[in-house]
Enzyme design. Sequence first.
Site, mmCIF file in Angstrom:
data_model
loop_
_atom_site.group_PDB
_atom_site.id
_atom_site.type_symbol
_atom_site.label_atom_id
_atom_site.label_comp_id
_atom_site.label_asym_id
_atom_site.label_seq_id
_atom_site.Cartn_x
_atom_site.Cartn_y
_atom_site.Cartn_z
ATOM 1 N N VAL A 112 -1.355 -7.247 -3.864
ATOM 2 C CA VAL A 112 -1.958 -8.020 -2.774
ATOM 3 C C VAL A 112 -3.079 -7.212 -2.122
ATOM 4 C CG1 VAL A 112 -1.577 -9.123 -0.544
ATOM 5 C CG2 VAL A 112 0.139 -9.353 -2.339
ATOM 6 N N ASP A 113 -2.850 -5.931 -1.917
ATOM 7 C CA ASP A 113 -3.896 -5.073 -1.353
ATOM 8 C C ASP A 113 -5.137 -5.074 -2.229
ATOM 9 O OD1 ASP A 113 -3.132 -3.966 1.134
ATOM 10 O OD2 ASP A 113 -1.729 -2.605 0.160
ATOM 11 N N PHE A 114 -4.961 -4.805 -3.512
ATOM 12 C CA PHE A 114 -6.110 -4.738 -4.409
ATOM 13 C C PHE A 114 -6.801 -6.086 -4.525
ATOM 14 C CE2 PHE A 114 -3.759 -0.976 -6.170
ATOM 15 C CZ PHE A 114 -4.725 -0.042 -5.844
#
Length: 414
Positions: free
Chosen positions: A171-173
């Site tokens: 999700v971060d990337f």
Amino acid sequence: MFEPLKGLRVIDTSHVLAGPYAGYQLALLGADVIKIEVPGIGDWTRKGGQLPELNEAGMGLSYMSQNAAKRSLALDIKTPEGRDILKRLTANADVFIENMRPGTMARNGLGYEDMKAVKPDLIYCSISAFGQDGPYSRRGAYDHVIQGMCGIMGTTGTRESGPTKVGAPYVDFATGLNAAYAISAALHQRRATGEGVHLDVAMLDTSMMLMASLLTSHLSSGWKPEPAGNEAWSRSPTSGCFQTADGLLMVAANNIRQIVPLLETLGLAELAEKTRRDPTAARDELNGLRLTLEVALKTRSASEWEEDLNAVGVPAGRVRNLSEMLAEEHAAARQLTTPIEAVPGTTVHVPTAGFKANGAAIAPTTPAPRLGEHSREVLGELGLTDEEIDALEEASVIGTSATSGGRSGEPNWR
């Protein structure tokens, strides 16, 4: 070189992963990305990673993976002098990235309206957990919290295991990529209209868009996704994960052009011919075929089946771990990473842009910066004299690589 953003300047005040990864994408495409960090503290990922010597130097692997090709200005933007410098930098910039909780930057006089006043056509990108509006907007979160909330964990595990998160901070990337995509689109619009924009990029929104087909199916039909384990999304009995003689094999045979050669390759010639003649009549038999396929596939290795099935047009891949995939010739050919000397004598492999342009990979040419490495350089470009810079350093408004040290932590003004 493919540098479509060359000549553009980005002020990156973000920290940890999603925001810095967005800035990294822009740096890879040629933008001058200035990373703003708290003097003596810096991005706390500087202390994260599996090589203690790099952590001690404030150049941890967690930091290196999304901060190469940037410049570091250690600047205390809690101070009036620091905020003034940041605004002066922004007046000569094109993009501003921040990932504080909504409202934090505005309370410190650095919100969109504040920065728009000094740069009317600024692209101001706010990255947050839940967005700039909505009941959850003031909450903070990390990748695994969003994974738990968005619904993906409820489909990733099995009925036996219960919900299971994805094994990487995807999700971060993905949020970083989403932000870079939004910024690129906004820059294109600015060329046509001359106007800036405030972009609102949220981790939760991004995680939901990564499940776009599930959203559409659920909202349109009432269908509720259930834990699918290693089943293929198509739910075809001839697709999914199968045990072979020595490991797992993922197979995708979803249509007649794939199912028939799969059956033929597995030695099920009679059913293959029946399926070719009348797929509808063979459907019930195919639905009960799972055990037969498993028995056939257990007679040989996953690697052998991978070669044979791909040779007849059936997508198949042996389940590998990360080291196995990276050791293969294909990974090397795609140039997924590039080696950079992080500190003297230590080489770090950092990611490239994830696509090629005119057949060439897009890689950083400089390593992630030391904390405050470019402070004097950036302020000199802003027109400050050596004496003025010395005074700011003496007052701890700025830090340089010589004075910032290796400490690491989060800003204390969130």
